[in-house]
Design a protein around this motif. Structure first.
Motif, mmCIF file in Angstrom:
data_model
loop_
_atom_site.group_PDB
_atom_site.id
_atom_site.type_symbol
_atom_site.label_atom_id
_atom_site.label_comp_id
_atom_site.label_asym_id
_atom_site.label_seq_id
_atom_site.Cartn_x
_atom_site.Cartn_y
_atom_site.Cartn_z
ATOM 1 N N SER A 111 24.486 14.734 -119.417
ATOM 2 C CA SER A 111 24.835 13.316 -119.495
ATOM 3 C C SER A 111 25.085 12.818 -118.075
ATOM 4 C CB SER A 111 26.087 13.173 -120.352
ATOM 5 O OG SER A 111 26.559 11.872 -120.286
ATOM 6 N N TYR A 112 24.334 11.807 -117.672
ATOM 7 C CA TYR A 112 24.481 11.261 -116.318
ATOM 8 C C TYR A 112 24.673 9.755 -116.394
ATOM 9 C CZ TYR A 112 22.940 15.735 -114.425
ATOM 10 O OH TYR A 112 22.857 17.057 -114.086
ATOM 11 N N PRO A 113 25.235 9.141 -115.334
ATOM 12 C CA PRO A 113 25.346 7.676 -115.331
ATOM 13 C C PRO A 113 23.973 7.027 -115.496
ATOM 14 C CG PRO A 113 26.516 8.626 -113.465
ATOM 15 C CD PRO A 113 25.805 9.741 -114.140
ATOM 16 N N LYS A 114 23.963 5.798 -116.031
ATOM 17 C CA LYS A 114 22.700 5.132 -116.387
ATOM 18 C C LYS A 114 21.764 4.967 -115.186
ATOM 19 C CE LYS A 114 21.130 1.482 -119.499
ATOM 20 N NZ LYS A 114 19.790 1.680 -119.130
ATOM 21 N N SER A 115 22.333 4.598 -114.016
ATOM 22 C CA SER A 115 21.477 4.382 -112.840
ATOM 23 C C SER A 115 20.748 5.674 -112.482
ATOM 24 C CB SER A 115 22.309 3.902 -111.653
ATOM 25 O OG SER A 115 23.297 4.848 -111.344
ATOM 26 N N LEU A 116 21.436 6.789 -112.650
ATOM 27 C CA LEU A 116 20.851 8.089 -112.303
ATOM 28 C C LEU A 116 19.720 8.466 -113.259
ATOM 29 C CD1 LEU A 116 23.368 9.788 -110.465
ATOM 30 C CD2 LEU A 116 21.983 11.470 -111.564
ATOM 31 N N THR A 117 19.938 8.274 -114.562
ATOM 32 C CA THR A 117 18.887 8.634 -115.529
ATOM 33 C C THR A 117 17.684 7.726 -115.344
ATOM 34 O OG1 THR A 117 20.065 7.316 -117.134
ATOM 35 C CG2 THR A 117 20.296 9.642 -117.365
ATOM 36 N N GLU A 118 17.953 6.467 -115.035
ATOM 37 C CA GLU A 118 16.872 5.511 -114.810
ATOM 38 C C GLU A 118 16.015 5.966 -113.627
ATOM 39 O OE1 GLU A 118 15.151 2.210 -116.117
ATOM 40 O OE2 GLU A 118 17.278 2.115 -116.581
ATOM 41 N N LEU A 119 16.684 6.398 -112.559
ATOM 42 C CA LEU A 119 15.943 6.784 -111.353
ATOM 43 C C LEU A 119 15.266 8.148 -111.488
ATOM 44 C CD1 LEU A 119 18.187 5.600 -108.407
ATOM 45 C CD2 LEU A 119 15.796 5.055 -108.760
ATOM 46 N N MET A 120 15.907 9.058 -112.175
ATOM 47 C CA MET A 120 15.320 10.398 -112.283
ATOM 48 C C MET A 120 14.148 10.411 -113.255
ATOM 49 S SD MET A 120 18.461 13.048 -111.890
ATOM 50 C CE MET A 120 19.350 12.558 -113.300
ATOM 51 N N GLY A 121 14.184 9.535 -114.228
ATOM 52 C CA GLY A 121 13.078 9.485 -115.192
ATOM 53 C C GLY A 121 13.300 10.475 -116.329
ATOM 54 N N LYS A 122 12.631 10.170 -117.480
ATOM 55 C CA LYS A 122 12.887 10.954 -118.710
ATOM 56 C C LYS A 122 12.476 12.421 -118.569
ATOM 57 C CE LYS A 122 10.826 8.029 -121.720
ATOM 58 N NZ LYS A 122 10.766 6.706 -121.108
ATOM 59 N N SER A 123 11.477 12.695 -117.685
ATOM 60 C CA SER A 123 10.964 14.068 -117.655
ATOM 61 C C SER A 123 11.623 14.923 -116.580
ATOM 62 C CB SER A 123 9.448 14.048 -117.476
ATOM 63 O OG SER A 123 9.109 13.191 -116.426
ATOM 64 N N SER A 124 12.703 14.414 -115.969
ATOM 65 C CA SER A 124 13.381 15.206 -114.936
ATOM 66 C C SER A 124 13.975 16.478 -115.549
ATOM 67 C CB SER A 124 14.507 14.382 -114.331
ATOM 68 O OG SER A 124 15.379 15.221 -113.621
ATOM 69 N N ILE A 125 13.873 17.585 -114.820
ATOM 70 C CA ILE A 125 14.433 18.861 -115.324
ATOM 71 C C ILE A 125 15.931 18.730 -115.614
ATOM 72 C CG2 ILE A 125 14.789 19.776 -112.978
ATOM 73 C CD1 ILE A 125 14.185 22.576 -114.272
ATOM 74 N N LEU A 126 16.586 17.821 -114.901
ATOM 75 C CA LEU A 126 18.031 17.667 -115.124
ATOM 76 C C LEU A 126 18.337 16.991 -116.455
ATOM 77 C CD1 LEU A 126 19.066 16.641 -111.515
ATOM 78 C CD2 LEU A 126 19.660 18.761 -112.664
ATOM 79 N N LEU A 127 17.303 16.377 -117.063
ATOM 80 C CA LEU A 127 17.536 15.642 -118.316
ATOM 81 C C LEU A 127 16.824 16.229 -119.528
ATOM 82 C CD1 LEU A 127 17.247 12.022 -116.895
ATOM 83 C CD2 LEU A 127 19.315 13.243 -117.470
#
Ligand code: HEM
Length: 477
Positions: A111-127
């Motif tokens: 779970s990350y802040p919204k700005s971070l998930t937006e920037l990393m993108g849905k396919s980021s390994i962190l997500l």
């Protein structure tokens, strides 16, 4: 009379037995109720904002863990709060945090802040979760651990560090944080996408700085906003990286050894690893290159500057090794750097005190009970490593930089030491981080003495030195 007495006695006996059973059942019920896991104690703060403001104001201070310390005293090591828009269980308990880190996506997801998930993108390994996360983690992890990449990184790092330090003059002020960022970024980007220092590399670095500035911004995506500009920069980087991927796919040779992470990922035959997924992940992997590893180096130099005894021992170890290798006519290999035990202890102690990643956020996807604490579905858990790493009961004089503590106790593999996280998401770059820090420190202490100028650590939103750690250097003769 006798019979009536007997009936009364019998009735009283029945009532007494009944009462006893009732009492026993109610005790049982109480016990059962007691045993039912409870939401940890704590305070949810104000509606919507919860305790976020207080958390952030402590996060900017030199001791962000004070927020946790106050609540630990009141409620214990695990407590409830409301942070960044979500009801949150904060864990400063090593066993509870370990359980959370070890759990898979059926129990907790990142779970990350919204700005971070937006920037990393849905396919980021962190997500991503489940089999796709395991696949990408397995592939890049095996590559990062490979002796071949470690040799390549060692050679590159030795060259870049030497060429950068060659220009340092006596009495010159060097900003350690800037130097470390410049060197590490180029090396890791080469290991990730195969790009050598060039016009493209400079372009990438510029775009990356624009991108990373938005990681902790407000989630507003309007033209001109911080997040919007960062997303644009990411798009420009992704275009360049996708061109590199397509070029590599055209030249793809199944049997050629992989020279960078893209080579490894395009060898995978599953349809899941699209160009988009690969390029997004390469950009995300530049974050430790630009941030975490340079910070590890910078903090080690800071702590050493304040601890002459540790600096002397580090110098001796590295000087001895350098002399030994040069009498053999050999250069230092990656395994040599990793075997310098005091140097490694300095890095371990820097990781403990520096807390470059202070903790990890997860979200419960089902109701969970850990050590009697109830975590409801949908709540976040913040495993706060910093409080554990700075706990006096686990580390004597926890605020003292003491690399010698690692000689006596091997806590590197326990739940009380988790600078690289744990479980299925344990950082696959941990050896690379240590290796790069060892090479930088080796070259610094064997070639220079220095005096550090006044500076201090800023802990939020990311750890960094306020003045980029200026040091005045003198070359050793
Ligand atoms: C001092 C340096 C570093 C620190 C403190 C650090 C810390 C961490 C932590 C705490 C995690 C766990 C995240 C989670 O559980 O959600 C993590 C994950 C990760 N790190 Fe690092 N890291 C460092 C360097 C690196 C380097 C050099 C690389 C590779 C270039 C790297 C690649 C990754 C990747 C790919 C993950 C995600 C793993 C996954 O979710 O499967 N890190 N790191």
């Amino acid at each position: 009379m006798g019979i009536w007495m007997w009936i009364m006695w019998m009735a009283m006996a029945k009532v007494t037995v009944g009462l006893a059973i009732l009492l026993r059942n109610s005790c049982k019920l109480k016990r059962l109720r007691k045993r039912r896991p409870q939401l940890p104690r704590g305070n949810l703060g104000w509606p919507l904002i919860g305790e976020t403001f207080e958390f952030v104001s402590y996060a900017y201070s030199p001791r962000p863990e004070t927020f946790m310390d106050k609540r630990r005293l009141l409620y214990g090591k695990v407590f409830k709060s409301h942070l960044f828009g979500s009801p949150t269980i904060v864990s400063t308990d090593a066993d509870v945090s370990r359980f959370v880190l070890q759990s898979d996506a059926k129990t907790f997801v990142p779970s990350y802040p919204k700005s971070l998930t937006e920037l990393m993108g849905k396919s980021s390994i962190l997500l991503i979760n489940g089999s796709l996360q395991r696949r990408v983690h397995g592939l890049v992890g095996a590559f990062f651990k490979s002796p071949q990449l470690k040799s390549q990184i060692t050679g590159d790092m030795q060259r870049y560090v030497a060429s950068s330090m060659k220009n340092w003059e006596d009495d010159q002020i060097i900003y350690v944080q800037d130097e470390a960022k410049l060197i590490v970024f180029q090396i890791l980007v080469k290991g990730l996408i195969g790009l050598k220092p060039s016009k493209e590399m400079n372009f990438l670095k510029l775009q990356f700085q624009e991108f990373i500035a938005g990681l902790m911004s407000l989630p507003i995506k309007l033209p001109g906003s911080r997040l919007y500009r960062s997303l644009k920069a990411k798009k420009r980087m992704a275009m360049l990286i996708k061109e590199i991927i397509q070029e590599k796919r055209k030249r793809k040779d199944r049997h050629a050894a992989a020279l960078d992470a893209v080579d490894v990922l395009i060898k995978d035959d599953s349809e899941q690893l699209t160009d988009e997924l690969i390029s997004d992940n390469m950009i995300d992997l530049m974050i430790p290159a630009e941030d975490s590893v340079p910070l590890l180096i910078t903090l080690a130099v800071k702590y050493l500057s304040e601890c002459p005894l540790a600096l002397r021992e580090l110098e001796e170890e590295n000087m001895q090794f350098k002399t030994h290798k040069s009498t053999l006519g050999e250069s230092l290999q990656w395994s040599d750097y990793m075997s310098l035990s005091f140097t490694q202890n300095v890095i371990t102690e820097t990781l403990r005190m520096g807390n470059i990643i202070s903790g990890i956020m997860r979200k419960a996807v089902r109701d969970v009970e850990i050590k009697g604490h109830f975590i409801p579905k949908g709540w976040c858990v913040f495993t706060y490593f910093r409080s554990i790493h700075l706990d006096d009961q686990l580390y004597k004089d926890a605020y003292k930089f003491n690399p010698w503590r690692w000689k006596e106790k091997d806590m590197i593999n326990t739940s009380s030491f988790t600078p690289f996280g744990g479980g299925q998401r344990l950082c696959p770059g941990l050896d690379l981080a240590r290796l790069e820090a060892s090479i930088f420190l080796h070259h610094l202490v064997t070639n220079f003495t220095w005096v550090a100028e006044e500076d201090h650590i800023v802990n939020f939103p990311t750890v960094r030195m306020k003045r980029r750690l200026p040091i005045r250097v003198t070359r050793k003769r």
